[in-house]
Design an enzyme around this catalytic site. Structure first.
Site, PDB file in Angstrom:
ATOM      1  N   CYS A 413       1.634 -22.012  25.920  1.00 52.68           N
ATOM      2  CA  CYS A 413       2.067 -22.592  24.648  1.00 52.68           C
ATOM      3  C   CYS A 413       1.416 -21.930  23.442  1.00 52.68           C
ATOM      4  O   CYS A 413       2.057 -21.793  22.391  1.00 52.68           O
ATOM      5  CB  CYS A 413       1.815 -24.097  24.642  1.00 52.68           C
ATOM      6  SG  CYS A 413       0.081 -24.568  24.892  1.00 52.68           S
ATOM      7  N   HIS A 457      -1.127 -29.169  24.011  1.00 52.26           N
ATOM      8  CA  HIS A 457       0.098 -28.399  23.798  1.00 52.26           C
ATOM      9  C   HIS A 457       0.143 -27.939  22.345  1.00 52.26           C
ATOM     10  O   HIS A 457      -0.489 -28.534  21.464  1.00 52.26           O
ATOM     11  CB  HIS A 457       1.313 -29.261  24.119  1.00 52.26           C
ATOM     12  CG  HIS A 457       2.592 -28.485  24.200  1.00 52.26           C
ATOM     13  ND1 HIS A 457       2.766 -27.398  25.021  1.00 52.26           N
ATOM     14  CD2 HIS A 457       3.784 -28.646  23.544  1.00 52.26           C
ATOM     15  CE1 HIS A 457       3.988 -26.936  24.894  1.00 52.26           C
ATOM     16  NE2 HIS A 457       4.625 -27.667  23.997  1.00 52.26           N
ATOM     17  N   ASP A 473      10.020 -26.595  19.894  1.00 51.77           N
ATOM     18  CA  ASP A 473       9.067 -26.298  20.957  1.00 51.77           C
ATOM     19  C   ASP A 473       9.580 -25.094  21.743  1.00 51.77           C
ATOM     20  O   ASP A 473      10.345 -25.237  22.694  1.00 51.77           O
ATOM     21  CB  ASP A 473       8.906 -27.506  21.875  1.00 51.77           C
ATOM     22  CG  ASP A 473       7.748 -27.339  22.858  1.00 51.77           C
ATOM     23  OD1 ASP A 473       7.194 -26.225  22.923  1.00 51.77           O
ATOM     24  OD2 ASP A 473       7.399 -28.311  23.546  1.00 51.77           O
TER      25      ASP A 473
END
Length: 674
Positions: A413, A457, A473
């Site tokens: 991430c 995250h 995302d």
């Protein structure tokens, strides 16, 4: 006058002292960083082994102490804090056995070692720390009792291990009422009068900085970060984005969180129809950073909401805290972006990532001035088609985004969010990196959500015309078949236990539920809850004066209880005496109590005149007691144990034997005699 030589320890007494010292040291070592704990623990074992038969030379002890202190300070980066002080205490306890061969040294070791369990609570207040601390205190008391026997010369008649711990348990039980009274009723302050130094070695967790590869340790940390309970509607798992630090500044390698000027208002939000009411139990982080479900409607008490909805507590979160919040998925989030913020969200350092910027300009040319949404979609399609998710990533160089997008095309991430925001800014779309947690695991036992540090995250937010800031995302866009060596199933215990004979997940669920209960009923018992303690009895609230008076009254009663029990136990320390006195109380209920001045044999004779049915048994017991009490050599061991059993087994009946009826043969005989 000649001084007495110091009393040396016998081997068993020294083993007791060393075992108790190790037990005190263990809970503290478990809370120190791994490198520090291993260094101190191995040093303690080495010192104990080298000095097992005789003390180490003084010079060697001095060198060991200096070396261990130097290592502790070096690993602590020569900073002073709670963990540094606790580590130095542990180091001193670790080298103390090198000179522990006399009675005074053993008592010094135990006295210093007892500070270690208390120091542990400066670092952790969990049930494991408390359990290990109580066990260490029991062993230390047992060791001190052994030293007292050694000093009095009564080692030969030392009690058995079971008797030793039973006696210590009784001593602790005597003080339990006063302990509970102090916990529940001693007036608590909303804030302490003194400050506790902060930790010098940071915990793993969310930070105000993010660089590619920095989160490897965090993503492998399965310790809890927060627990959340929802009241009413519950969001779907894909809506569980726990918002933390928001990164705006990029220097070509590292993203950092800006420091906004005080009073800068939070951006306007038009909330959606859904409302989520929930409470967060946040684990200590030693930072001010809070997290909230995206997006928070208003900051709770003792916290501040930044312009980008980054939530900060007004105090350092060094203990477990609870926060009641309300959030809603936004319809529009800051639909009008001020010019200075727009320019801020487009800044990029010059001289970095030329290939990424060239691609971004090409996409802008293809999409036109109003094609922001099309550029976002094009970037996500590229990720979905060509990129993979993996934790096995090499270190990136100067042009980190170029290397990730065009050469490596695999990462986690941190890589995805950073590269996506740089690409968007290069295309003229305001963008920023948001970090926090995503998802969570619902514990079916407690009905709450558990979010671990490994759920950390990073995602992106882009500003789109008419919608404002919009969450994107890019990591979630990776095709499922291109997700490789991840952390697998984040839900603990999914693999089963003992070959499928039990569910490890269930065990972990129960363990975490118990930990949450501990946090709620013990660690969460603060000044506000103390004020509401007597509400079930109709007392709505106690002010400070009333609470102090109540505490003083109950504490005085508890002290009287302690004094009475202590004096009673002192008078009746011997089990034979306790059984004999208990027998006397049973006869007292029949009106046949023994007078304080009355010998045992005389008492038995007097009872026999009134109750002939009891005379034989009581006479035998009194004779055995007199022989035990006043014989030249009192029988011990099995004989004393048998006497105790006999005294406890004798239960005099309150029913008198029936007298013969009048007119019977015996009455006729008595009449003839008369």
């Amino acid at each position: 006058m000649a001084e007495h030589a110091p009393l040396r320890l016998d081997p068993l007494s020294r083993r007791w002292a060393l075992l108790a010292g190790a037990a005190c040291l263990l809970p503290l070592l478990l809370q120190l960083p791994t490198a520090l704990a291993l260094t101190i623990g191995l040093s303690a074992l080495a010192v104990a082994g080298l000095s097992w038969r005789q003390p180490l030379p003084g010079l060697l002890r001095l060198l060991l102490a200096l070396a261990l202190v130097g290592v502790v300070l070096a690993l602590s980066k020569f900073s002073v804090g709670r963990d540094t002080g606790c580590a130095l205490l542990a180091a001193m306890i670790a080298i103390k056995p090198a000179e522990t061969f006399g009675l005074r040294d053993a008592r010094s070791l135990l006295g210093f070692a007892l500070f270690a369990p208390f120091a542990t609570f400066l670092l952790d207040q969990g049930p494991l720390s408390l359990t290990l601390g109580l066990a260490a205190a029991l062993l230390a008391l047992a060791a001190l009792q052994r030293l007292a026997e050694l000093e009095s010369g009564d080692v030969a008649r030392a009690p058995s291990l079971r008797q030793r711990f039973v006696g210590i348990g009784r001593l602790l039980a005597i003080g339990l009422p006063l302990t509970l009274t102090a916990f529940w009723l001693f007036p608590r302050l909303g804030t302490p009068l003194w400050g506790i130094p902060e930790r010098t070695l940071a915990r793993t967790g969310l930070s105000d900085r993010m660089s590619p590869g920095d989160w490897i340790d965090l993503l492998g940390d399965d310790r809890p970060a927060l627990r959340a309970r929802f009241y009413g509607a519950t969001p779907r798992p894909e809506q569980l984005y726990w918002r933390g630090p928001v990164m705006w500044d990029f220097d070509g390698h590292t993203w950092t969180q800006p420091r906004w000027q005080p009073g800068f208002p939070a951006a306007a939000v038009e909330p959606g129809a859904a409302r989520w009411d929930y409470e967060i139990e946040l684990e200590p982080s030693d930072r001010h950073q809070l997290v909230a479900l995206d997006l928070l409607l208003a900051a709770p008490a003792e916290s501040q909401l930044g312009p980008d909805h980054n939530l900060q507590a007004t105090r350092v979160l060094s203990a477990i805290t609870r926060w009641r919040m309300q959030s809603s998925p936004p319809l529009r989030y800051q639909p009008r972006l001020p010019r200075e913020l727009r320019e801020y969200a487009l800044q990029l350092p010059p001289g970095y990532n030329p290939r990424t910027l060239a691609l971004a300009r090409q996409w802008r040319h293809d999409a036109g001035p109003l094609g922001d949404a099309a550029i976002v979609t094009r970037a996500l399609d590229w990720v979905r088609r060509d990129f993979a998710y993996t934790l096995e990533t090499p270190l990136l160089g100067r042009h980190s985004v170029d290397e990730f997008l065009f050469d490596q095309q695999a990462g986690f991430c941190e890589h995805f969010s950073s590269a996506f925001v740089v690409l968007m800014r290069g295309a003229g779309i305001p963008a920023r990196v948001v970090t926090g947690y995503t998802g969570g695991y619902r514990n079916p036992i407690g009905g709450y959500w558990l979010v671990r540090r490994s759920d950390a995250h990073a995602w992106a937010e882009v500003w789109l015309r008419g919608r404002g800031w919009t969450r994107v995302d890019p990591t979630a866009a990776v095709a499922p078949e291109r997700i490789y060596d991840t952390l697998a199933d984040r839900a603990p215990g999914a693999e089963g236990l003992l070959g499928g004979l039990g569910s490890a997940r269930s065990l972990v669920d129960v363990g975490d539920w118990l930990r949450r209960g501990w946090n709620d009923f013990v660690l969460g018992f603060d000044a506000n809850r103390q004020q509401r303690l007597l509400r079930p009895l109709g007392i709505d609230r106690l002010d400070g004066a009333a609470l102090s008076a109540l505490f003083a009254t109950i504490a005085a009663l508890a002290l009287l209880w302690m004094v009475w029990l202590s004096s009673r136990n002192e008078r009746e320390r011997d089990p034979v005496l306790r059984a004999w006195h208990a027998l006397g109380r049973r006869y007292r209920r029949l009106g046949l109590a023994r007078e304080p001045h009355e010998p045992a044999g005389a008492w038995a004779s007097r009872v026999g005149q009134t109750r002939p049915d009891l005379a034989d048994a009581l006479h035998k017991l009194s004779q055995r007691f007199s022989d035990w009490r006043y014989a030249g050599a009192q029988p011990g061991g099995r004989a004393a144990h048998a006497l105790v059993k006999a005294l406890r087994a004798h239960r005099p009946s309150s029913n008198r034997p029936h007298a013969p009826p009048r007119g019977s043969a015996q009455d006729s005989y008595q009449g003839e005699r008369r």
